[in-house]
Design an enzyme around this catalytic site. Sequence first.
Site, PDB file in Angstrom:
ATOM      1  CG  HIS A  26      20.526  47.380 -35.357  1.00 53.96           C
ATOM      2  ND1 HIS A  26      19.290  47.840 -35.004  1.00 53.96           N
ATOM      3  CD2 HIS A  26      20.502  47.276 -36.709  1.00 53.96           C
ATOM      4  CE1 HIS A  26      18.548  48.009 -36.079  1.00 53.96           C
ATOM      5  NE2 HIS A  26      19.270  47.669 -37.120  1.00 53.96           N
ATOM      6  CE1 TYR A  35      17.803  55.243 -33.906  1.00 52.83           C
ATOM      7  CE2 TYR A  35      19.953  55.452 -34.938  1.00 52.83           C
ATOM      8  CZ  TYR A  35      18.713  54.855 -34.862  1.00 52.83           C
ATOM      9  OH  TYR A  35      18.395  53.849 -35.736  1.00 52.83           O
ATOM     10  CG  ASP A  50      20.035  55.455 -39.018  1.00 51.04           C
ATOM     11  OD1 ASP A  50      19.928  56.483 -39.709  1.00 51.04           O
ATOM     12  OD2 ASP A  50      19.076  54.919 -38.425  1.00 51.04           O
ATOM     13  CD  GLU A  99      14.128  54.742 -40.377  1.00 51.49           C
ATOM     14  OE1 GLU A  99      14.092  55.344 -39.292  1.00 51.49           O
ATOM     15  OE2 GLU A  99      14.897  53.801 -40.605  1.00 51.49           O
ATOM     16  CD  GLU A 115      16.673  48.244 -39.468  1.00 51.56           C
ATOM     17  OE1 GLU A 115      17.178  48.857 -38.513  1.00 51.56           O
ATOM     18  OE2 GLU A 115      15.829  48.750 -40.235  1.00 51.56           O
ATOM     19  CG  HIS A 168      17.860  58.298 -36.483  1.00 50.85           C
ATOM     20  ND1 HIS A 168      17.082  58.756 -35.461  1.00 50.85           N
ATOM     21  CD2 HIS A 168      17.273  57.165 -36.935  1.00 50.85           C
ATOM     22  CE1 HIS A 168      16.058  57.941 -35.286  1.00 50.85           C
ATOM     23  NE2 HIS A 168      16.151  56.961 -36.162  1.00 50.85           N
ATOM     24  CD1 TRP A 202      16.912  60.973 -30.348  1.00 49.30           C
ATOM     25  CD2 TRP A 202      15.513  59.680 -31.523  1.00 49.30           C
ATOM     26  NE1 TRP A 202      17.051  59.682 -29.881  1.00 49.30           N
ATOM     27  CE2 TRP A 202      16.202  58.877 -30.603  1.00 49.30           C
ATOM     28  CE3 TRP A 202      14.575  59.095 -32.369  1.00 49.30           C
ATOM     29  CZ2 TRP A 202      15.986  57.495 -30.506  1.00 49.30           C
ATOM     30  CZ3 TRP A 202      14.360  57.731 -32.276  1.00 49.30           C
ATOM     31  CH2 TRP A 202      15.064  56.938 -31.336  1.00 49.30           C
ATOM     32  NE  ARG A 255      22.011  50.737 -36.839  1.00 51.28           N
ATOM     33  CZ  ARG A 255      20.972  51.328 -36.255  1.00 51.28           C
ATOM     34  NH1 ARG A 255      20.053  51.927 -36.988  1.00 51.28           N
ATOM     35  NH2 ARG A 255      20.837  51.308 -34.946  1.00 51.28           N
ATOM     36  CG  ASN A 267       8.315  53.106 -32.076  1.00 52.91           C
ATOM     37  OD1 ASN A 267       7.890  52.850 -30.964  1.00 52.91           O
ATOM     38  ND2 ASN A 267       9.607  53.219 -32.337  1.00 52.91           N
ATOM     39  CD  GLU A 290      18.758  53.684 -41.893  1.00 50.07           C
ATOM     40  OE1 GLU A 290      17.590  53.752 -41.463  1.00 50.07           O
ATOM     41  OE2 GLU A 290      19.571  52.818 -41.512  1.00 50.07           O
ATOM     42  CG  ASP A 334       9.938  50.504 -35.564  1.00 51.51           C
ATOM     43  OD1 ASP A 334      10.345  49.612 -36.330  1.00 51.51           O
ATOM     44  OD2 ASP A 334      10.082  51.712 -35.800  1.00 51.51           O
ATOM     45  CG  HIS A 353      12.179  50.597 -40.718  1.00 51.46           C
ATOM     46  ND1 HIS A 353      13.241  51.171 -40.067  1.00 51.46           N
ATOM     47  CD2 HIS A 353      11.144  50.633 -39.842  1.00 51.46           C
ATOM     48  CE1 HIS A 353      12.870  51.541 -38.849  1.00 51.46           C
ATOM     49  NE2 HIS A 353      11.600  51.223 -38.688  1.00 51.46           N
ATOM     50  NE  ARG A 385      16.704  51.837 -43.698  1.00 52.00           N
ATOM     51  CZ  ARG A 385      16.391  50.915 -42.792  1.00 52.00           C
ATOM     52  NH1 ARG A 385      16.211  49.665 -43.140  1.00 52.00           N
ATOM     53  NH2 ARG A 385      16.249  51.256 -41.530  1.00 52.00           N
TER      54      ARG A 385
END
Length: 412
Positions: A122, A159, A220, A272, A349, A222, A412, A147, A37, A246, A326, A322, A293
């Site tokens: 999500h 995000y 998440d 991930e 997921e 992130h 991010w 999620r 990605n 996560e 993507d 994951h 993940r």
Amino acid sequence: MRIVAADVVVTSPHRNFVTLKITTDDGLTGLGDATLNGRELAVVSYLRDHVVPLLIGRDAHRIEDAWQFLYRSSYWRRGPVTMAAIAAVDMALWDIKGKAAGMPVYQLLGGASRSGLLAYGHASGKELPELFDSVREHQEQGYQAIRVQTGVPGLKSIYGIASNATFDGNAGERYDHEPAQRGDLPSEEDWDTRSYLRHVPTVFEAVRSEFGPELPLLHDGHHRMTPIQAARLAKSLEPYDLFWLEDCTPAENQEALRLVRQHSTTPLAIGEIFNTVWDFQLIIREQLIDYVRAASTHFGGISPLKKVMDYAAQYQIRSGFHGPTDISPVGLAAQMHVGLAIHNFGIQEYMQHGERTNEVFRQSMTFTDGFLHPGDQPGLGVEMDLDEAGRYPYQRAYLPYNRLADGTVHDW
């Protein structure tokens, strides 16, 4: 059964995908996902310039040998570009082996351990009404685990909030995960960890009050918190019985998870951005996570994904692969076959691809009452419409990045 051709296909129906198509001398074909990605063309070059010339003439049945050869012969091992390329080869060869055997890949991995794979969707919202509507929409689609990502007061764009992002610039299509936006430069978002830590527990309190105690909820972080901040968040979310938290802190600092464990019993999921089984060695052995993940596409394919889950099974650690958009439908199918076969499956997921993507990648998979199944077609159960793929050429796209209020670049 010799490989006679290996073609790299780049298409961008909703986002960029990189697919390897391997053809054998008896006419069988196999597909592998090599999408990285925001850095897709790096893998395209690695495949076309370095890997494809090594494949021609090789025995397509020797999957493990091909994996070890591509990994060890490069000398400069690991990394997302190398492992995505190896993953594409591994998936494509498993796809071919399944077609040669007349079986879906999960049968070659030992057969099904369950009838379907519990999936989570999500849900997101800048504020509670929008978030509640999103949770209900996902429940109506059949999701039984969800999620939850939330906006934070004072922050404009962060995000995981669908209403902050689109598939295609201004096309207006909802996109709940990783908005790789098309353009020459990545977009800038803002971040404030202290505001986030104050706000998130109040959101989960409201969600539990609205939807009750039974609905499995995930969140998440992130990679945006320091170890002590991550410990604080995990502890503050304990009353709301998360299925998992996560990426609570950057995964490169694996020892940080010991601090989180000391302060909280909230289940943790990480991995991930990991690329090999060795990245999981410490955190599985020391039982610092509860869910793996890893993504088949960034992890070297089906072969190492099965190996890492066999290792994790010794410590009662389960899978949580994951699987947003993507990961192409090919990569998702690869993970579903592994998930169906292993004993220690946890959850998958699943963010649904758009209509144009599904026209490029024809799939046998099903999603029924919150459960995924890869289908029983021989191989992975995905075929690519090359004519349709050709309608959507590559378009440059980047993930966003964060800056703090003082201008510092932040995770991010």
